[in-house]
Motif scaffolding. Structure first.
Motif, PDB file in Angstrom:
ATOM      1  N   MET A   1      -7.762   4.086  -2.411  1.00 36.08           N
ATOM      2  CA  MET A   1      -7.666   3.239  -1.225  1.00 36.08           C
ATOM      3  C   MET A   1      -6.412   2.376  -1.357  1.00 36.08           C
ATOM      4  SD  MET A   1     -11.664   2.182  -0.575  1.00 36.08           S
ATOM      5  CE  MET A   1     -11.354   1.545   1.091  1.00 36.08           C
ATOM      6  N   ILE A   2      -5.608   2.349  -0.309  1.00 32.86           N
ATOM      7  CA  ILE A   2      -4.341   1.605  -0.296  1.00 32.86           C
ATOM      8  C   ILE A   2      -4.471   0.451   0.695  1.00 32.86           C
ATOM      9  CG2 ILE A   2      -1.865   1.727   0.141  1.00 32.86           C
ATOM     10  CD1 ILE A   2      -2.011   4.728  -0.470  1.00 32.86           C
ATOM     11  N   TRP A   3      -4.314  -0.791   0.214  1.00 32.54           N
ATOM     12  CA  TRP A   3      -4.532  -2.000   1.016  1.00 32.54           C
ATOM     13  C   TRP A   3      -3.215  -2.598   1.498  1.00 32.54           C
ATOM     14  CZ3 TRP A   3      -7.664  -4.877   3.789  1.00 32.54           C
ATOM     15  CH2 TRP A   3      -7.430  -6.245   3.952  1.00 32.54           C
ATOM     16  N   LEU A   4      -3.171  -2.911   2.804  1.00 30.80           N
ATOM     17  CA  LEU A   4      -2.045  -3.598   3.430  1.00 30.80           C
ATOM     18  C   LEU A   4      -2.555  -4.923   3.987  1.00 30.80           C
ATOM     19  CD1 LEU A   4      -0.702  -0.377   5.081  1.00 30.80           C
ATOM     20  CD2 LEU A   4       0.545  -1.705   3.378  1.00 30.80           C
ATOM     21  N   TYR A   5      -2.090  -6.022   3.409  1.00 29.27           N
ATOM     22  CA  TYR A   5      -2.601  -7.358   3.714  1.00 29.27           C
ATOM     23  C   TYR A   5      -2.127  -7.860   5.084  1.00 29.27           C
ATOM     24  CZ  TYR A   5       2.141  -8.389   2.098  1.00 29.27           C
ATOM     25  OH  TYR A   5       3.506  -8.379   1.940  1.00 29.27           O
ATOM     26  N   GLY A   6      -2.817  -8.889   5.566  1.00 33.79           N
ATOM     27  CA  GLY A   6      -2.413  -9.571   6.783  1.00 33.79           C
ATOM     28  C   GLY A   6      -1.648 -10.851   6.480  1.00 33.79           C
ATOM     29  N   GLY A   7      -1.179 -11.486   7.538  1.00 36.43           N
ATOM     30  CA  GLY A   7      -0.404 -12.721   7.405  1.00 36.43           C
ATOM     31  C   GLY A   7       0.567 -12.892   8.545  1.00 36.43           C
ATOM     32  N   GLY A   8       0.219 -12.317   9.705  1.00 35.34           N
ATOM     33  CA  GLY A   8       1.065 -12.485  10.877  1.00 35.34           C
ATOM     34  C   GLY A   8       2.390 -11.766  10.805  1.00 35.34           C
ATOM     35  N   GLY A   9       2.551 -10.901   9.815  1.00 43.99           N
ATOM     36  CA  GLY A   9       3.834 -10.220   9.652  1.00 43.99           C
ATOM     37  C   GLY A   9       4.901 -11.102   9.058  1.00 43.99           C
TER      38      GLY A   9
ATOM     39  N   VAL B   1      -5.082   0.330  -4.583  1.00 43.92           N
ATOM     40  CA  VAL B   1      -3.649   0.053  -4.610  1.00 43.92           C
ATOM     41  C   VAL B   1      -3.347  -1.013  -3.565  1.00 43.92           C
ATOM     42  CG1 VAL B   1      -1.325   1.022  -4.379  1.00 43.92           C
ATOM     43  CG2 VAL B   1      -3.188   2.453  -5.265  1.00 43.92           C
ATOM     44  N   THR B   2      -2.678  -2.098  -3.962  1.00 42.63           N
ATOM     45  CA  THR B   2      -2.207  -3.088  -2.988  1.00 42.63           C
ATOM     46  C   THR B   2      -0.690  -3.008  -2.913  1.00 42.63           C
ATOM     47  OG1 THR B   2      -2.036  -4.940  -4.566  1.00 42.63           O
ATOM     48  CG2 THR B   2      -4.174  -4.603  -3.480  1.00 42.63           C
ATOM     49  N   VAL B   3      -0.154  -3.206  -1.728  1.00 37.35           N
ATOM     50  CA  VAL B   3       1.257  -2.925  -1.447  1.00 37.35           C
ATOM     51  C   VAL B   3       1.929  -4.157  -0.854  1.00 37.35           C
ATOM     52  CG1 VAL B   3       2.819  -1.520  -0.035  1.00 37.35           C
ATOM     53  CG2 VAL B   3       0.750  -0.489  -1.028  1.00 37.35           C
ATOM     54  N   ASN B   4       3.106  -4.503  -1.361  1.00 40.16           N
ATOM     55  CA  ASN B   4       3.951  -5.496  -0.702  1.00 40.16           C
ATOM     56  C   ASN B   4       4.843  -4.807   0.329  1.00 40.16           C
ATOM     57  OD1 ASN B   4       2.940  -7.484  -2.351  1.00 40.16           O
ATOM     58  ND2 ASN B   4       4.866  -7.936  -3.388  1.00 40.16           N
ATOM     59  N   TYR B   5       5.106  -5.502   1.424  1.00 37.09           N
ATOM     60  CA  TYR B   5       6.048  -5.002   2.431  1.00 37.09           C
ATOM     61  C   TYR B   5       6.856  -6.180   2.971  1.00 37.09           C
ATOM     62  CZ  TYR B   5       2.330  -6.654   5.584  1.00 37.09           C
ATOM     63  OH  TYR B   5       1.382  -7.412   6.227  1.00 37.09           O
ATOM     64  N   ARG B   6       8.038  -5.883   3.507  1.00 34.25           N
ATOM     65  CA  ARG B   6       8.905  -6.954   4.002  1.00 34.25           C
ATOM     66  C   ARG B   6       8.323  -7.631   5.240  1.00 34.25           C
ATOM     67  NH1 ARG B   6      14.473  -3.547   3.783  1.00 34.25           N
ATOM     68  NH2 ARG B   6      12.956  -1.827   3.736  1.00 34.25           N
ATOM     69  N   HIS B   7       8.754  -8.876   5.447  1.00 38.53           N
ATOM     70  CA  HIS B   7       8.215  -9.703   6.528  1.00 38.53           C
ATOM     71  C   HIS B   7       9.291 -10.094   7.537  1.00 38.53           C
ATOM     72  CE1 HIS B   7       5.557 -11.189   3.004  1.00 38.53           C
ATOM     73  NE2 HIS B   7       4.936 -10.198   3.612  1.00 38.53           N
ATOM     74  N   GLY B   8       8.826 -10.460   8.724  1.00 35.12           N
ATOM     75  CA  GLY B   8       9.672 -11.109   9.721  1.00 35.12           C
ATOM     76  C   GLY B   8      10.888 -10.301  10.096  1.00 35.12           C
TER      77      GLY B   8
END
Length: 347
Positions: free
Chosen positions: A62-70, A93-100
Motif C-alpha cells: 500500500m502506497i500512501w499519499l498524505y494531505g495538506g492542501g497541496g 510505503v509513504t511518499v513525499n511529493y513537491r508542494h505549491g
C-alpha cells in the motif's frame, strides 16, 4: 523538472527520514503546521519510506499519499507510521511529493527547458515513487502485482489523478480516495496554467511570460513559500501528458482505470462534492466500496460536536492512536476498537 531517481553503490544509510518538501512552517521550529510538519524543510525531499513485515515475501503493498492542501505535509508524520500495516502483513510505503508552485506550475521557459509540457510535478513525483516500488518490490518482500495507492485530501486528489492518468496504467491495482473535494474541479488548461505561471514570474520581479528558465530557477525557494500569492500552485493541469482529461470527465467517459476502489468522506466535512458521482461512474466495472466515517474519539468530542472533521479518519486507518499528536495517551478502549475495525477494512 520531472523527478529523476539516482542510483548509488554499496549500502546507503537510510535510518533517518528524509526532509519534508518545502512548505510554510511555524517559526518556533517545534509546533507542527496544518500538515503535521515542524522544523527544517528542503528542496532535496523526494524520498519514500518503507515498513515491511518481518520476513516478508510477496506481501501486498500500500502506497500512501498524505494531505495538506497541496502546500504542506510529509510521509514522515508520526500518524502515518506504517508499523500496524507491517504487523498485519502489508508493506506500507509513504511518499513525499513537491508542494505549491514547485509542484504545479507551467511557463513557456519550463516547457522549453524540459522539452515537454509537463506541469503536474506533484503527480510526476508520485508516479516516480509508484514506478520505483514496482521495480524494487521484491527487494523488500512486496508483490508488484498487488499494489494499492491511497491518500487523503490533496493526496486523494493525486490518487484520483493517478487513476485517470495515461502514464499510470498498469502500475497499481487498487485505489482508496479519502475526503477530497477536488474531484469535480475541471483542472486548468495548459494555456491558463501558463498565464498563471507568467503572473508568478511577474510577482517575483521577472518579465512575466518572457522570463528565462535561469531567472525562474534563481528565485529563492524561501521567497516562493513566503509569498501567499505564489505559494499555492495548481492541483491539476491538463498538460496533455500526465493528464489529458479532468478527473470527473475521465470517470464519466470510462477512460479511468477500471480497478477496485474505496471512496468516502467524514461526517463533518459536507459529504464532499463528487464522491457519489465518481462512485456511480466507477460502479459499472470493478467493485467500488463507499464509506462514511462519523466516529469522534472521546478526547475530541468537545472540540468536534458536529461529527468527524477533515482528516479525522487517518489515525484510525493507520491504527496510530497512540502516536497521533491529538490523541496520544488519551485513547479509550472504544477508540481502539474503532481503529481495529477501520484499519482492518483498509488492510
Amino acid at each position: 523538472a520531472p523527478p529523476q531517481a539516482t542510483s548509488w553503490s554499496g549500502v546507503r544509510d537510510a535510518k533517518q527520514f528524509g526532509a519534508p518538501c518545502l512548505q510554510p512552517t511555524n517559526p518556533d521550529g517545534m509546533t507542527p503546521n496544518g500538515g503535521g510538519v515542524a522544523g527544517a524543510t528542503s528542496e532535496d525531499c523526494l524520498y519514500l519510506n518503507i515498513w515491511a513485515p518481518a520476513g516478508a515475501r510477496n506481501a501486498p503493498i500500500m502506497i500512501w499519499l498524505y494531505g495538506g492542501g497541496g502546500t504542506m505535509g510529509a510521509g514522515s508524520v508520526s500518524t502515518y507510521d506504517g508499523g500496524a500495516f507491517a504487523r498485519d502483513g502489508v508493506v506500507l510505503v509513504t511518499v513525499n511529493y513537491r508542494h505549491g508552485a514547485l509542484a504545479g506550475l507551467a511557463h513557456p521557459a519550463i516547457e522549453a527547458a524540459n522539452g515537454s509540457a509537463d506541469a503536474n510535478f506533484h503527480l510526476l513525483d508520485s508516479l516516480a515513487a509508484v514506478e520505483w516500488v514496482n521495480d524494487n518490490a521484491a527487494a523488500f518482500g512486496g508483490d508488484a502485482g498487488n499494489i494499492t495507492v491511497f491518500g487523503e485530501s490533496a493526496g486523494a486528489t493525486i490518487v484520483a489523478n493517478l487513476v485517470t492518468s495515461p502514464l499510470a496504467k498498469g502500475l497499481f491495482h487498487k485505489a482508496i480516495i479519502e475526503s477530497t473535494g477536488s474531484l469535480p474541479t475541471p483542472g486548468a488548461t495548459l494555456d491558463r496554467a501558463k498565464e498563471i505561471g507568467a503572473a508568478f514570474a511577474t510577482a517575483h520581479g521577472l518579465p512575466g511570460k518572457d522570463a528565462s528558465i535561469a531567472q525562474l530557477r534563481a528565485i529563492p525557494a524561501d521567497a516562493i513559500i513566503a509569498q501567499a500569492q505564489t505559494r499555492g500552485g495548481l492541483r491539476t493541469v491538463i498538460d496533455g501528458r500526465s493528464k489529458t482529461q479532468s478527473i470527473m470527465d475521465s470517470f464519466a467517459v470510462g477512460s479511468a482505470m477500471d480497478i477496485p476502489m474505496i471512496i468516502g468522506t467524514n461526517s463533518d466535512e459536507g459529504r464532499l462534492s463528487g464522491t457519489q458521482r465518481v462512485a456511480s461512474y466507477a460502479m459499472t466495472g470493478a467493485p467500488v466500496f463507499q464509506y462514511f466515517f462519523d466516529y469522534v474519539p472521546e478526547v475530541r468530542r468537545a472540540d468536534n460536536p458536529n461529527g468527524a472533521p477533515h482528516a479525522a479518519e487517518i489515525p484510525f486507518v493507520f491504527d496510530t492512536l497512540n502516536i497521533d499528536r491529538r490523541i496520544s495517551g488519551r485513547a479509550t478502549a472504544e477508540d481502539h476498537q474503532v481503529a481495529d475495525l477501520d484499519h482492518a477494512c483498509w488492510v
